[in-house]
Design a protein around this motif. Structure first.
Motif, PDB file in Angstrom:
ATOM      1  N   UNK A 281       8.334  12.110  -4.706  1.00 34.54           N
ATOM      2  CA  UNK A 281       7.982  13.456  -4.257  1.00 34.54           C
ATOM      3  C   UNK A 281       7.271  14.192  -5.384  1.00 34.54           C
ATOM      4  N   UNK A 282       6.137  14.801  -5.071  1.00 36.54           N
ATOM      5  CA  UNK A 282       5.386  15.595  -6.039  1.00 36.54           C
ATOM      6  C   UNK A 282       5.129  16.971  -5.447  1.00 36.54           C
ATOM      7  N   UNK A 283       5.470  18.006  -6.197  1.00 36.43           N
ATOM      8  CA  UNK A 283       5.284  19.375  -5.736  1.00 36.43           C
ATOM      9  C   UNK A 283       3.886  19.826  -6.130  1.00 36.43           C
TER      10      UNK A 283
ATOM     11  N   UNK B 228       0.394  23.835  -2.864  1.00 38.26           N
ATOM     12  CA  UNK B 228       0.604  24.337  -1.503  1.00 38.26           C
ATOM     13  C   UNK B 228       1.429  23.421  -0.612  1.00 38.26           C
ATOM     14  N   UNK B 229       1.701  22.192  -1.049  1.00 41.44           N
ATOM     15  CA  UNK B 229       2.479  21.247  -0.250  1.00 41.44           C
ATOM     16  C   UNK B 229       3.316  20.376  -1.182  1.00 41.44           C
ATOM     17  N   UNK B 230       4.213  19.628  -0.576  1.00 42.58           N
ATOM     18  CA  UNK B 230       4.852  18.512  -1.257  1.00 42.58           C
ATOM     19  C   UNK B 230       4.152  17.228  -0.816  1.00 42.58           C
ATOM     20  N   UNK B 231       3.911  16.337  -1.766  1.00 43.64           N
ATOM     21  CA  UNK B 231       3.451  14.992  -1.427  1.00 43.64           C
ATOM     22  C   UNK B 231       4.662  14.074  -1.338  1.00 43.64           C
ATOM     23  N   UNK B 232       4.768  13.372  -0.249  1.00 42.08           N
ATOM     24  CA  UNK B 232       5.838  12.400  -0.030  1.00 42.08           C
ATOM     25  C   UNK B 232       5.194  11.022  -0.045  1.00 42.08           C
TER      26      UNK B 232
ATOM     27  N   UNK C 211       4.159  18.003   9.021  1.00 41.79           N
ATOM     28  CA  UNK C 211       3.122  17.261   8.304  1.00 41.79           C
ATOM     29  C   UNK C 211       1.809  18.028   8.330  1.00 41.79           C
ATOM     30  N   UNK C 212       1.264  18.257   7.124  1.00 42.93           N
ATOM     31  CA  UNK C 212      -0.017  18.950   7.000  1.00 42.93           C
ATOM     32  C   UNK C 212      -1.172  17.981   6.796  1.00 42.93           C
ATOM     33  N   UNK C 213      -0.868  16.718   6.541  1.00 44.35           N
ATOM     34  CA  UNK C 213      -1.900  15.702   6.341  1.00 44.35           C
ATOM     35  C   UNK C 213      -1.251  14.390   5.958  1.00 44.35           C
ATOM     36  N   UNK C 214      -1.976  13.303   6.146  1.00 44.45           N
ATOM     37  CA  UNK C 214      -1.433  11.985   5.809  1.00 44.45           C
ATOM     38  C   UNK C 214      -2.578  11.009   5.589  1.00 44.45           C
TER      39      UNK C 214
ATOM     40  N   UNK D 144       0.853  -1.175   0.000  1.00 47.33           N
ATOM     41  CA  UNK D 144       0.000   0.000   0.000  1.00 47.33           C
ATOM     42  C   UNK D 144       0.894   1.231   0.000  1.00 47.33           C
ATOM     43  N   UNK D 145       0.280   2.383   0.015  1.00 46.03           N
ATOM     44  CA  UNK D 145       1.036   3.628  -0.105  1.00 46.03           C
ATOM     45  C   UNK D 145       0.664   4.566   1.033  1.00 46.03           C
ATOM     46  N   UNK D 146       1.699   5.106   1.669  1.00 47.01           N
ATOM     47  CA  UNK D 146       1.529   6.192   2.636  1.00 47.01           C
ATOM     48  C   UNK D 146       1.810   7.497   1.916  1.00 47.01           C
ATOM     49  N   UNK D 147       0.880   8.428   2.044  1.00 51.73           N
ATOM     50  CA  UNK D 147       1.037   9.736   1.422  1.00 51.73           C
ATOM     51  C   UNK D 147       1.096  10.792   2.524  1.00 51.73           C
ATOM     52  N   UNK D 148       2.243  11.454   2.616  1.00 45.36           N
ATOM     53  CA  UNK D 148       2.421  12.546   3.565  1.00 45.36           C
ATOM     54  C   UNK D 148       2.379  13.871   2.820  1.00 45.36           C
ATOM     55  N   UNK D 149       1.687  14.839   3.379  1.00 42.47           N
ATOM     56  CA  UNK D 149       1.689  16.191   2.832  1.00 42.47           C
ATOM     57  C   UNK D 149       2.517  17.064   3.761  1.00 42.47           C
ATOM     58  N   UNK D 150       3.550  17.669   3.211  1.00 48.18           N
ATOM     59  CA  UNK D 150       4.439  18.484   4.046  1.00 48.18           C
ATOM     60  C   UNK D 150       4.608  19.880   3.453  1.00 48.18           C
TER      61      UNK D 150
END
Length: 375
Positions: free
Chosen positions: A209-211, A214-218, A254-257, A178-184
């Motif tokens: 990493x995706x820019x 308003x955030x980067x997705x990790x 972290x702004x969201x996950x 599965x995938x963990x998506x962090x917004x930083x």
């Protein structure tokens, strides 16, 4: 004859089909089981091929101000700087928009809806069944009513009720993770050398990493033995981030996950009589490369062009099925399965401008997006 086209699903794919048909003068009705457009944060990558189609539909201009333009893709070794950088400017002369843009698909669907006549979409209305008629197709809706049309399009997702009602099966599989998506909000761009999409490797481990605007997705893979709740905890992801992104702030703000599953599948066919399947109803893939939603928009646009005229719809179905199996699934599987070998391939490609251009054209789906269009 009832010339109306009936569409199940008001996501980006269903609404693309609806708008393309409407602009061609074909009456259309869309049925959406939700009470409103989905606000979910899902697909966010729009390739050069899809930008071209959205521009043709007249909705692109209003979206670009809500997105982030991406001009460079990079591959990195942990703590060692860029191993390979590819500039999308190499697509000049081969694409009207030689870049990719990042914005949420929830920005696209309102723009498509606003371009349609009021009343085109019926919310709180799910398609539950379908039967073929001499003149077309009859759909049974969740409110007990029935509607008829010349054809129906299943754009109602990976678990499509309309696809099932048409008797179309699915060949499916799993990726084993599965995938963990962090917004930083961390300024990761300070060490990524202008890359708005980056793949960073430490041995066989990697982070994507995706820019975003308003955030980067990790993006981090979650192994099968790790529960979703455990993957969301810093104890799981902080050591990975420290190892692979030593330049990043520690701790990472972290702004969201969230955690989501990844699977792959392909419908056995994309046409059964007067029912056609597109988007997630026709195919699902791994998220690396951001191709699946783009391919769905391509399905919808090319199908609408065929339905709007007297064109060979079997040829459309065969062309899109072949594209899915030979290109979409193959490319996404390759990017996931090869691990660090993919990094080595990127390094070799980046050293040859002609090969780099070919790689970028394939990554942007410029070689496949119009497959199935009328000749």
């Amino acid at each position: 004859m009832n010339d109306r086209i009936l569409i199940a699903g008001a996501g980006p794919v269903g609404l693309t089909a609806a708008l393309a048909l409407h602009q061609a003068g074909v009456p259309v009705s869309v049925f959406e089981k939700r009470a409103q457009l989905s606000p979910a944060s899902r697909a966010s990558t729009f390739h050069a091929s899809t930008l071209d189609l959205l521009d043709r539909l007249g909705v692109l201009g209003g979206l670009l101000g809500q997105g982030r333009r991406i001009d460079r893709i990079g591959w990195f070794r942990a703590g060692a700087g860029p191993a390979a950088l590819l500039d999308l400017a190499l697509l000049q002369g081969h694409a009207k928009f030689p870049q990719r843009w990042h914005f949420e698909q929830a920005k696209l669907t309102p723009a498509l809806l606003a371009a349609l006549p009021e009343g085109t979409v019926r919310f709180n209305t799910e398609v539950l069944g379908a039967s073929q008629t001499q003149a077309g197709v009859r759909l049974t809706l969740s409110d007990g009513s029935q509607v008829t049309g010349r054809a129906a399009i299943a754009a109602d997702g990976a678990h499509s009720a309309l696809r099932g009602a048409a008797g179309i099966g699915v060949e499916s599989g799993a990726y084993g993770h599965r995938v963990l998506r962090l917004m930083t909000t961390a300024p990761l761009e300070t060490f990524l050398h202008g890359a708005g999409v980056a793949y960073v490797f430490s041995g066989e481990r990697s982070i994507s990493l995706l820019h975003m605007p308003d955030v980067w997705r990790v993006i981090i893979r979650v192994p099968p033995g790790t529960a979703d709740e455990a993957a969301l905890q810093p104890e799981f992801w902080q050591p990975i981030v420290r190892e692979i992104l030593p330049e990043a702030p520690d701790p990472l703000p972290i702004a969201g996950a969230d955690v989501y599953g990844v699977a792959k599948g392909i419908a056995h066919r994309m046409r059964e009589g007067n029912v056609y399947v597109v988007g997630d109803a026709a195919h699902v893939t791994n998220t690396r490369g951001g191709m699946n939603m783009n391919a769905g928009i391509h399905d919808a646009y090319t199908l609408a062009a065929c339905l709007a005229g007297d064109h060979d719809l079997n040829a459309w179905a065969e062309a899109r099925q072949r594209m899915t199996r030979e290109h979409l699934l193959e490319r996404t599987d390759r990017a996931v399965a090869t691990g660090s070998a993919w990094l080595d391939q990127a390094v070799a490609v980046a050293q040859q401008p002609a090969q780099a251009r070919t790689w970028l054209m394939e990554a942007a789906m410029l070689d496949t997006y119009l497959q199935g269009m009328p000749a």
